[in-house]
Write an enzyme that holds these catalytic residues in place. Structure first.
Site, short mmCIF file in Angstrom:
data_model
loop_
_atom_site.label_atom_id
_atom_site.label_comp_id
_atom_site.label_asym_id
_atom_site.label_seq_id
_atom_site.Cartn_x
_atom_site.Cartn_y
_atom_site.Cartn_z
CB THR A 70 16.13 61.07 -38.04
OG1 THR A 70 17.50 60.82 -38.31
CG2 THR A 70 15.40 59.79 -37.74
CG HIS A 107 20.08 56.19 -35.34
ND1 HIS A 107 19.73 57.04 -36.36
CD2 HIS A 107 19.84 56.89 -34.19
CE1 HIS A 107 19.27 58.18 -35.86
NE2 HIS A 107 19.33 58.11 -34.55
CE1 TYR A 195 17.78 68.17 -43.24
CE2 TYR A 195 19.30 69.63 -44.40
CZ TYR A 195 18.34 69.43 -43.43
OH TYR A 195 17.93 70.49 -42.65
NE ARG A 258 23.09 72.99 -35.79
CZ ARG A 258 23.86 73.71 -36.61
NH1 ARG A 258 24.30 74.87 -36.20
NH2 ARG A 258 24.17 73.28 -37.82
P1 A3P Z 1 21.18 71.11 -38.21
O1 A3P Z 1 21.86 70.76 -36.94
O2 A3P Z 1 22.15 71.23 -39.36
O3 A3P Z 1 20.29 72.29 -38.11
P2 A3P Z 1 18.17 64.35 -37.04
O4 A3P Z 1 16.72 64.64 -37.11
O5 A3P Z 1 18.58 63.16 -37.88
O6 A3P Z 1 18.68 64.32 -35.66
O7 A3P Z 1 18.87 65.58 -37.80
C1 A3P Z 1 18.83 66.85 -37.22
C2 A3P Z 1 19.07 67.88 -38.31
O8 A3P Z 1 17.89 68.01 -39.10
C3 A3P Z 1 19.35 69.24 -37.70
O9 A3P Z 1 20.23 69.90 -38.63
C4 A3P Z 1 17.96 69.84 -37.67
O10 A3P Z 1 17.95 71.24 -37.58
C5 A3P Z 1 17.39 69.35 -39.00
N1 A3P Z 1 15.94 69.33 -39.05
C6 A3P Z 1 15.08 68.93 -38.07
N2 A3P Z 1 13.81 69.05 -38.50
C7 A3P Z 1 13.86 69.51 -39.77
C8 A3P Z 1 12.85 69.87 -40.73
N3 A3P Z 1 11.56 69.75 -40.48
N4 A3P Z 1 13.27 70.33 -41.92
C9 A3P Z 1 14.58 70.46 -42.22
N5 A3P Z 1 15.56 70.16 -41.35
C10 A3P Z 1 15.22 69.69 -40.13
#
Ligand code: A3P
Length: 294
Positions: A70, A107, A195, A258
């Site tokens: 997201t 969501h 993703y 993360r």
């Molecule tokens: P990980 O915990 O596997 O690293 P959301 O945004 O739906 O909460 O999802 C979070 C996940 O997207 C996390 O995965 C996070 O690190 C990753 N994420 C956040 N920003 C991102 C970006 N710009 N490019 C790729 N992945 C990203």
């Protein structure tokens, strides 16, 4: 980007007494409504939105389960729609005053979306991810927002709960299927993204996203710029994301960045866990034409 979270107008408390409820990982009560599980404030917001949210044809809705990418799309969509736009971060912002095109994120499962989103000309972008990486990302996220003196949630219990569909906005697979089926029937209305595809071919997927939003890129340099602006490495290291706080939930912004890779589940889930969740995924998605496994 605002959440679809209109101000409360009616009391819904009586309804909660009659809904099935379960404890989620010793953390919060979840309520089941029309097949999906919610924390109470989320469900109240869903109900309010269903009764009062009026979509405009120009609106763009970013929809997802938790931890599926997201944050990435939350950066990409405004960058494509209007590179100079200020992202509205505060859900108390009056959505009626927002100029078009309004950008929202939610969501909510597809079936629960307000009717005007389904029937108006607004567009929906949905992002999902291999559930193994999703559950692991969710586990890390929930641990990262715990107090320092608290222990991590036991991964086994967390995983079992996810497999049963007992997590906010779960069951995960039903959430995905709702948007997937609709995107198959109305590809001009819903863009369904994975993703893993975004990571493998970021430029290609970003171009697809821009065309879907009616803002195709004129030059390759523009694509490269948006991809870089919204890259994990860049966003993670911005001061606001290192030390800021997410205004809606009050979580540290750093918790949303993360690792940002595909397949990190291999470092934490056992082979039994992989088998169990892959089986659920295959069974649930059988015949749908959708493949989520990496
Ligand atoms: P990980 O915990 O596997 O690293 P959301 O945004 O739906 O909460 O999802 C979070 C996940 O997207 C996390 O995965 C996070 O690190 C990753 N994420 C956040 N920003 C991102 C970006 N710009 N490019 C790729 N992945 C990203």
């Amino acid at each position: 980007m605002a959440t679809i979270n209109p101000p409360k107008t009616t009391s819904t408390s009586a309804l909660f007494d009659d809904l099935p409820t379960e404890k989620w990982i010793n953390l919060a009560n979840l309520y089941q409504w029309k097949g999906f599980w919610y924390r109470r404030p989320h469900l109240e917001a869903v109900m309010e939105a269903r009764s009062s949210f009026k979509a405009r044809d120009e609106d763009v809705i970013l929809a997802s389960s938790m931890k599926t990418g997201t944050t990435w799309l939350k950066a990409l969509i405004p960058s494509i729609m209007d590179p100079n736009a200020r992202i509205v971060e505060n859900s108390t912002y009056n959505i009626l005053d927002m100029p078009s095109p309004r950008l929202f994120r939610t969501h909510m499962p597809y079936a629960m979306l307000p009717d005007s989103i389904k029937t108006s000309g607004c567009k929906i972008v949905y992002i999902t991810r291999d559930p193994k990486d999703t559950v692991l990302s969710l586990w890390h996220f929930m641990n990262s927002i715990r107090k320092p003196e608290e222990r991590p949630f036991p991964l086994n219990e967390f995983f079992e709960s996810f497999c049963k569909g007992l997590h906010p906005f779960g069951p995960f697979h039903d959430h995905v299927l709702g948007y997937w089926k609709e995107s198959m029937m109305r590809p001009e209305k819903i863009l369904f993204l994975r993703y893993e595809d975004m990571k493998r071919d970021t430029s290609g997927q970003v171009k697809k996203l821009a065309s879907f939003l009616g803002r195709p890129f004129a030059k390759e340099e523009e694509v490269a710029k948006v991809v870089w602006m919204c890259s994990f490495e860049r966003l993670k290291n911005l001061e606001v994301n290192k030390n800021g706080v997410e205004p809606d939930a009050g979580f540290p912004k750093s918790a949303y960045f993360r690792l940002g890779v595909v397949g990190d589940w291999k470092n934490s889930l056992s082979m039994e866990m992989k088998k169990q969740l892959d089986e659920i995924t295959c069974n649930k998605l059988e015949g749908s034409g959708l493949d989520l496994l990496n």
